[in-house]
Every structure is written in C-alpha cells, then in structure tokens.
Motif scaffolding. Sequence first.
Motif, mmCIF file in Angstrom:
data_model
loop_
_atom_site.group_PDB
_atom_site.id
_atom_site.type_symbol
_atom_site.label_atom_id
_atom_site.label_comp_id
_atom_site.label_asym_id
_atom_site.label_seq_id
_atom_site.Cartn_x
_atom_site.Cartn_y
_atom_site.Cartn_z
ATOM 1 N N VAL A 1 -42.378 -60.420 -11.812
ATOM 2 C CA VAL A 1 -41.960 -59.247 -12.273
ATOM 3 C C VAL A 1 -42.122 -58.844 -13.898
ATOM 4 O O VAL A 1 -41.801 -59.709 -14.605
ATOM 5 C CB VAL A 1 -40.259 -59.044 -12.016
ATOM 6 N N HIS A 2 -42.930 -57.948 -13.995
ATOM 7 C CA HIS A 2 -43.187 -57.398 -15.395
ATOM 8 C C HIS A 2 -42.416 -56.564 -15.915
ATOM 9 O O HIS A 2 -42.030 -55.524 -15.492
ATOM 10 C CB HIS A 2 -44.564 -57.113 -15.570
ATOM 11 N N GLN A 3 -41.225 -57.136 -16.812
ATOM 12 C CA GLN A 3 -40.308 -56.196 -17.318
ATOM 13 C C GLN A 3 -41.075 -55.479 -18.642
ATOM 14 O O GLN A 3 -41.872 -56.024 -19.575
ATOM 15 C CB GLN A 3 -39.062 -56.778 -17.793
ATOM 16 N N VAL A 4 -40.537 -54.087 -18.707
ATOM 17 C CA VAL A 4 -40.901 -53.415 -19.995
ATOM 18 C C VAL A 4 -39.707 -53.516 -21.018
ATOM 19 O O VAL A 4 -38.650 -53.574 -20.785
ATOM 20 C CB VAL A 4 -41.012 -51.983 -19.689
ATOM 21 N N ILE A 5 -40.225 -54.105 -22.128
ATOM 22 C CA ILE A 5 -39.522 -54.627 -23.326
ATOM 23 C C ILE A 5 -39.556 -53.260 -24.412
ATOM 24 O O ILE A 5 -40.608 -53.194 -24.635
ATOM 25 C CB ILE A 5 -39.823 -56.043 -24.024
#
Length: 92
Positions: free
Chosen positions: A4-8
Amino acid sequence: MAVVHQVIPGIRKAAIVMLLVGEELSSEVFKHLSEEEIEELSKEMAALGPVPSQLGEKVLDEFHQTSVAADYVTRGDIDYARRVLNRTLGAD
C-alpha cells in the motif's frame, strides 16, 4: 500481501526531514521560514512520534531527488528535471 502506497502530506515530509537532519541543520532551515511556517512545522514535528526507518529513507530519497532536479532546472536542463520528478513522484 499487496504493498500500500500511502500519500504523505508535504508538511509531514518536511517534519520528517527536519527530524532526520538533526537540531543544528533544522535550526538553520527555520531561520529562512516565516513565523507561521515555523509554527506549522513545529506542531507537525511534535506530533510525529517515532518514524519507521523505511519511511524516513523514502522521504529523504524523495527530498534528495527533488533537490537534484531543482539543481538541474537552474542549469537549464528541464528535461532531466522532469524525468527525475516523474520517476520520484510518478507521472500524474
């Protein structure tokens, strides 16, 4: 398991960079910020808690890539900068 690529958010990335570069360099950066920016960044830094090493590495790598791209923009090589930014942030 899928990755899962989280947006920071940018402010969170800035707080992570400040944490990782240490007090001395962070204070030098703060000298170039407005009072409002210092307040916002300080609040984010205080709320960070522990930063996993993988996240720290990811944020520092993105910061480095963006810095390299900015350096090339000032040298007039916009195509290189665009490629680095696309590689770092995606083509979106």
